[in-house]
Design a protein around this motif. Structure first.
Motif, PDB file in Angstrom:
ATOM      1  N   ILE A 298       0.773  -1.446   0.109  1.00  0.00           N
ATOM      2  CA  ILE A 298      -0.134  -0.196   0.051  1.00  0.00           C
ATOM      3  C   ILE A 298       1.197   1.033  -0.022  1.00  0.00           C
ATOM      4  N   THR A 299       0.687   1.767  -0.737  1.00  0.00           N
ATOM      5  CA  THR A 299       1.601   2.896  -0.902  1.00  0.00           C
ATOM      6  C   THR A 299       0.390   4.368  -0.121  1.00  0.00           C
ATOM      7  N   VAL A 300       1.540   5.164  -0.247  1.00  0.00           N
ATOM      8  CA  VAL A 300       1.000   6.786   0.861  1.00  0.00           C
ATOM      9  C   VAL A 300       1.819   7.390   0.067  1.00  0.00           C
ATOM     10  N   ILE A 301       0.974   8.785  -0.563  1.00  0.00           N
ATOM     11  CA  ILE A 301       1.006   9.983  -0.582  1.00  0.00           C
ATOM     12  C   ILE A 301       1.004  10.977   0.277  1.00  0.00           C
ATOM     13  N   VAL A 302       3.047  11.475  -0.012  1.00  0.00           N
ATOM     14  CA  VAL A 302       2.426  13.030   1.053  1.00  0.00           C
ATOM     15  C   VAL A 302       3.221  13.926   1.064  1.00  0.00           C
ATOM     16  N   PRO A 303       3.082  14.508   1.495  1.00  0.00           N
ATOM     17  CA  PRO A 303       3.517  15.936   1.101  1.00  0.00           C
ATOM     18  C   PRO A 303       4.615  16.009   1.525  1.00  0.00           C
ATOM     19  N   VAL A 304       5.954  16.912   1.600  1.00  0.00           N
ATOM     20  CA  VAL A 304       7.348  16.725   1.944  1.00  0.00           C
ATOM     21  C   VAL A 304       7.571  17.255   3.480  1.00  0.00           C
ATOM     22  N   ILE A 305       6.454  18.515   3.440  1.00  0.00           N
ATOM     23  CA  ILE A 305       6.377  19.143   4.727  1.00  0.00           C
ATOM     24  C   ILE A 305       5.971  17.868   6.230  1.00  0.00           C
ATOM     25  N   SER A 306       6.820  17.554   6.578  1.00  0.00           N
ATOM     26  CA  SER A 306       6.628  16.276   7.488  1.00  0.00           C
ATOM     27  C   SER A 306       6.549  16.868   8.593  1.00  0.00           C
ATOM     28  N   ASN A 307       5.301  16.767   9.240  1.00  0.00           N
ATOM     29  CA  ASN A 307       4.341  17.232  10.405  1.00  0.00           C
ATOM     30  C   ASN A 307       4.248  16.316  11.668  1.00  0.00           C
ATOM     31  N   TYR A 308       3.530  17.377  12.244  1.00  0.00           N
ATOM     32  CA  TYR A 308       3.315  16.370  13.073  1.00  0.00           C
ATOM     33  C   TYR A 308       2.313  15.108  13.117  1.00  0.00           C
ATOM     34  N   PHE A 309       0.930  15.975  12.233  1.00  0.00           N
ATOM     35  CA  PHE A 309      -0.487  15.346  11.430  1.00  0.00           C
ATOM     36  C   PHE A 309       0.018  13.769  10.547  1.00  0.00           C
TER      37      PHE A 309
END
Lengths: 347, 347
Positions: free
Chosen positions: B63-74
């Motif tokens: 399962i692939t997750v796509i997230v913005p690079v701005i890594s934050n606590y959320f």
DNA sequence: CTGAAAGCGCTTACAG
DNA sequence: CTGAAAGCGCTTACAG
């Protein structure tokens, strides 16, 4: 289903080898042929499946990260560094969690045998030498972060130096009765931090008082908890003679220690270790581990090793940076941040 | 190189089909044969390569997750929920970062076409309807977190209700002149939070004063920054008549707002939105988004969809929980935490 | 420059 | 219960 290389070849009236060449940017393809293939591919929405490429090439172009499930700010920062850096190369990141409660070696073994990654970056996993030795036998690229083992490339932080710097700073600021809060004392980082603390005191001609090196009773997570710090500070405040400053082995404990001070209506300067996200908001002074850089460097090392298996194993030890926010007074949110530059050396 | 199924077959004097059957737990293998195969496999350290299995089965179990690079606590909390949940299934997680600065659709397109994942969980990525429509055409399982689009399974939080709850709480506590700090007003969550705020005031028969809905001038990250909150609170404190409480569209802005209050030597109650990690340490009251649960649920939905492509699309909307820490007095670290239970409904 | 063919390491009907 | 063979979707020497 999505089109395959065969569909493109048929439509473009070429062989699958040619289609493959076009997508691999082989120069030896006529411009005309290339355009025809690209045209058809575009029409059909074709893109080579990474999976099939991996099998045929015997290269997955995946770097696998193994981290404990306890997700914390340290891992996040390290991962952020890895993610940014990997964008420069043609690799993808895959993340596996290991459960600290179960046998880590088995889990790592399983992950590696499945063979997704061309290399494995292992973060904050601590094994016995014999266990690392076992993994070593797989003869697959491994980079360790926050751990040291001679057989692998490693990236860690100099805990002795960090503890020394923090303690020296307190000494230079004029404090002479400095206590220390430590965690479970059987891991190397913790032992090193105690060592650095002792050395600094000794260098200033101050006698180390064993009772002033304390930890809490709650040993969950090896003592790296707020609760442990709270208990430890409570002990420390009861010491005679009274300590007038404190070096703490981790920020999370320092936070508990601060709460203990408030509850006891005391307030002595404290310096932590880590620089977690909340540390800045709380105005905690601390020894900052260059987490982002560690992640970034891990990718560099890994790519280098994948591309040259035989290159010499290297160990990088970062020097943590002293971040002075507010030493004592008011732990309010408004503390002005002042950073001292840190150093970095590769051994 | 590692042994393959052929090596095992040869050594065990069986066909590769039999070896495969043993590792796939087919029952139709004699116990004797099975043991022989397992024996040899153990000796040679054999384990099926996931890659080859994936190609043959036409299933990657990724399962692939796509997230913005701005890594934050959320993201971290959401990921933690996903990681814990996926351990219950036989899937692995692969994470891809997209750069918010570049064309997101292209990046998502590229990731999906490469085909590593059997499904894609997309976190906090906001596209136009027509763009989602484009992705929809790939006809591959997609679950959206923190976004809504009719064609995909989605998981989000009810911003209207959250803002309403927060504002109502302030009203019930007795405040009558409540300001609001919002961010860039063109995203749905922000608009919804303003809406919830207005409704609460209206339900209490209080007139909404447009000047008391403010945002800072610094619009980096759509205004979701400490600096923006600082500027906004500065504006708010200058309002006439004076506001006596504040609802803030995000915790990160609330933090800046608190600093602005300190600098101005004022102190009015404030409730944020998110419940980031530092919020607890700082004692900030807030509307908590159930991030961990959202991640966990995303995996459940995804697995369900992978196993039943035709199942009906479902949208889950969580109600954020009001976490009351300290409303006004002293934003110190010692705030006792008190949580109100929240509700959760699926539409 | 292009194609036919073998191979990457598995799974899975199909026979027996 | 077991094996021979085709196939998953590509890459890559080897010829031409």
């Amino acid at each position: 289903m999505n089109p395959t290389i065969y569909d493109i070849a048929r439509e473009a009236r070429v062989s699958i080898a040619t289609v493959s060449r076009v997508f691999n940017n082989h120069t030896c393809v006529t411009r005309k042929t290339r355009e025809k293939v690209l045209d058809v591919a575009n029409q059909l929405g074709y893109h080579p499946r990474a999976l099939a490429q991996s099998l045929a090439r015997k290269k997955t172009r995946i770097i696998t990260v193994i981290v404990p499930v306890i997700s914390n700010y340290f891992f996040m920062e390290v991962l952020a560094g890895m993610q940014d850096k990997i964008a420069e190369y043609d690799y993808d990141l895959q993340i596996f969690n290991v459960k600290l409660a179960d046998n880590i070696l088995n889990q790592a073994d399983y992950i590696m045998k499945r063979g997704w990654g061309e290399g494995y970056v292992v973060i904050s996993v601590h094994l016995a030498d014999s266990e690392w030795q076992t993994l070593k036998k797989y003869n697959v690229p491994v980079v360790l972060i926050d751990e040291y083992y001679p057989g692998f490339d490693t990236i860690s932080v100099d805990s002795i130096e960090g503890a020394y710097t923090a303690t020296r700073y307190l000494l230079q600021t004029g404090y002479r009765n400095i206590g220390m809060i430590c965690a479970k004392a059987d891991s190397k980082p913790v032992m090193d931090r105690v060592l650095g603390y002792r050395r600094a005191l000794e260098d200033f001609g101050i006698k180390v008082i064993a009772e002033q090196i304390v930890t809490g009773d709650d040993m969950e997570r090896d003592g790296f908890t707020e609760n442990n710090g709270y208990q430890a500070m409570t002990k420390l405040l009861a010491c005679e003679p009274c300590v007038d400053a404190c070096f703490c082995a981790s920020d999370i404990q320092a936070l508990g220690a601060i709460k203990a001070m408030r509850d006891a209506n005391k307030n002595i300067p404290i310096i932590g270790f880590d620089d977690l996200e909340f540390s800045e908001y709380v105005g905690l002074s601390t020894m900052r581990q260059p987490m982002y850089d560690m992640g970034s460097l891990a990718i560099e090392k890994m790519v280098r090793r994948i591309e040259n298996r035989e290159s010499e194993v290297k160990h990088t030890v970062f020097s943590p940076d002293l971040v002075v926010r507010t030493l004592a007074p008011d732990y309010d949110l408004l503390a002005v941040r002042k950073e001292e530059s840190g150093t970095f050396n590769s051994r």
